[in-house]
Design a protein around this motif. Structure first.
Motif, PDB file in Angstrom:
ATOM      1  N   MET A   1      -7.367   6.104 -20.640  1.00 34.79           N
ATOM      2  CA  MET A   1      -6.675   6.929 -19.398  1.00 34.79           C
ATOM      3  C   MET A   1      -5.975   6.569 -18.716  1.00 34.79           C
ATOM      4  O   MET A   1      -7.120   5.365 -18.000  1.00 34.79           O
ATOM      5  N   ALA A   2      -4.669   6.003 -18.747  1.00 38.42           N
ATOM      6  CA  ALA A   2      -4.102   5.327 -17.357  1.00 38.42           C
ATOM      7  C   ALA A   2      -4.347   5.850 -15.879  1.00 38.42           C
ATOM      8  O   ALA A   2      -4.014   7.002 -16.265  1.00 38.42           O
ATOM      9  N   LYS A   3      -4.378   4.954 -15.301  1.00 41.04           N
ATOM     10  CA  LYS A   3      -4.461   5.007 -13.882  1.00 41.04           C
ATOM     11  C   LYS A   3      -3.393   5.595 -13.193  1.00 41.04           C
ATOM     12  O   LYS A   3      -2.736   4.082 -13.151  1.00 41.04           O
ATOM     13  N   THR A   4      -2.633   5.741 -12.505  1.00 35.26           N
ATOM     14  CA  THR A   4      -1.738   5.605 -12.117  1.00 35.26           C
ATOM     15  C   THR A   4      -1.783   5.279 -10.130  1.00 35.26           C
ATOM     16  O   THR A   4      -2.625   6.016  -9.987  1.00 35.26           O
ATOM     17  N   THR A   5      -1.557   4.328 -10.129  1.00 39.78           N
ATOM     18  CA  THR A   5      -1.582   4.103  -8.528  1.00 39.78           C
ATOM     19  C   THR A   5      -0.580   4.455  -8.156  1.00 39.78           C
ATOM     20  O   THR A   5       1.088   4.970  -8.356  1.00 39.78           O
ATOM     21  N   LYS A   6      -0.975   4.524  -6.605  1.00 39.67           N
ATOM     22  CA  LYS A   6       0.682   4.607  -5.354  1.00 39.67           C
ATOM     23  C   LYS A   6       1.201   3.741  -5.112  1.00 39.67           C
ATOM     24  O   LYS A   6       2.450   4.130  -5.089  1.00 39.67           O
ATOM     25  N   GLY A   7       1.054   3.031  -5.711  1.00 42.75           N
ATOM     26  CA  GLY A   7       1.674   1.139  -5.086  1.00 42.75           C
ATOM     27  C   GLY A   7       1.758   1.260  -3.943  1.00 42.75           C
ATOM     28  O   GLY A   7       2.014   1.707  -3.400  1.00 42.75           O
ATOM     29  N   ARG A   8       2.559  -0.120  -3.399  1.00 43.85           N
ATOM     30  CA  ARG A   8       2.246  -0.058  -2.414  1.00 43.85           C
ATOM     31  C   ARG A   8       4.111  -1.099  -2.101  1.00 43.85           C
ATOM     32  O   ARG A   8       4.391  -1.798  -2.930  1.00 43.85           O
ATOM     33  N   ILE A   9       4.957  -0.938  -1.397  1.00 43.08           N
ATOM     34  CA  ILE A   9       5.763  -1.138  -1.191  1.00 43.08           C
ATOM     35  C   ILE A   9       6.287  -1.413   0.176  1.00 43.08           C
ATOM     36  O   ILE A   9       6.533  -1.208   1.416  1.00 43.08           O
ATOM     37  N   ALA A  10       6.381  -3.088  -0.435  1.00 44.73           N
ATOM     38  CA  ALA A  10       6.666  -3.487   0.876  1.00 44.73           C
ATOM     39  C   ALA A  10       8.151  -4.608   1.723  1.00 44.73           C
ATOM     40  O   ALA A  10       9.244  -4.001   1.058  1.00 44.73           O
ATOM     41  N   ILE A  11       7.838  -3.324   3.349  1.00 48.47           N
ATOM     42  CA  ILE A  11       9.126  -4.512   3.714  1.00 48.47           C
ATOM     43  C   ILE A  11       9.180  -6.021   4.020  1.00 48.47           C
ATOM     44  O   ILE A  11       8.735  -6.205   4.872  1.00 48.47           O
ATOM     45  N   PRO A  12      10.199  -6.121   3.617  1.00 49.30           N
ATOM     46  CA  PRO A  12      10.835  -7.939   4.098  1.00 49.30           C
ATOM     47  C   PRO A  12      10.390  -8.076   6.022  1.00 49.30           C
ATOM     48  O   PRO A  12      11.107  -7.423   5.601  1.00 49.30           O
ATOM     49  N   GLN A  13       9.371  -9.244   6.584  1.00 48.95           N
ATOM     50  CA  GLN A  13       8.960  -9.275   7.138  1.00 48.95           C
ATOM     51  C   GLN A  13      10.699 -10.008   7.760  1.00 48.95           C
ATOM     52  O   GLN A  13      11.483 -10.224   9.235  1.00 48.95           O
ATOM     53  N   ASN A  14      10.987 -11.141   7.287  1.00 46.92           N
ATOM     54  CA  ASN A  14      12.645 -12.084   7.160  1.00 46.92           C
ATOM     55  C   ASN A  14      13.408 -11.277   7.410  1.00 46.92           C
ATOM     56  O   ASN A  14      13.644 -10.467   6.744  1.00 46.92           O
ATOM     57  N   ILE A  15      14.060 -11.746   8.523  1.00 48.32           N
ATOM     58  CA  ILE A  15      15.150 -10.975   8.674  1.00 48.32           C
ATOM     59  C   ILE A  15      16.099 -10.589   7.651  1.00 48.32           C
ATOM     60  O   ILE A  15      16.500  -9.793   7.636  1.00 48.32           O
ATOM     61  N   GLU A  16      16.809 -11.811   7.141  1.00 47.81           N
ATOM     62  CA  GLU A  16      17.418 -12.122   6.342  1.00 47.81           C
ATOM     63  C   GLU A  16      17.298 -11.238   4.705  1.00 47.81           C
ATOM     64  O   GLU A  16      18.084 -10.110   4.451  1.00 47.81           O
TER      65      GLU A  16
END
Length: 123
Positions: A1-16
């Protein structure tokens, strides 16, 4: 059975990169129109802030270009500065020798002459 992850959503620290992501989010929000999920945000409004994203990115890129030009100007300045400083020291030495009896005359050449006695440091 496959396990689903909540996932990590990164917001870039680089301004551009951060502003480019904001542009994509705003573009999707506009495309979705009234059905956009982002209309559900409390106390925040992409419709009000979204147009500022492109202006902010433009100003960031302008600042980066000015920074590049500034660094280039400093490099060019630094090529001339040692020769100019050497010339100033040599001129001061010559004029101080010529006007050894009246060093205040160096003020006529723009030098600042401080003839106050030095304060002795306490041990």
């Amino acid at each position: 059975m496959a396990k689903t992850t909540k996932g990590r959503i990164a917001i870039p620290q680089n301004i551009e990169e951060n502003l480019q992501l904001a542009s994509k989010v705003y573009e999707k929000h506009q495309k979705d129109g009234a059905s956009s999920l982002l209309n559900n945000l409390d106390d925040m409004d992409w419709n009000a802030t979204g147009p500022n994203v492109s202006l902010c990115l433009q100003k960031h890129l302008e600042a980066e270009e000015l920074k590049r030009k500034m660094e280039e100007a400093y490099r060019t300045r630094d090529l001339y500065l040692p020769q100019i400083n050497e010339l100033l020291r040599a001129s001061k030495g010559l004029l101080k020798g010529v006007f050894s009896k009246n060093p205040k005359k160096l003020g006529e050449w723009g030098f600042s002459v401080d003839d106050s006695p030095k304060v002795k440091k306490d041990k």
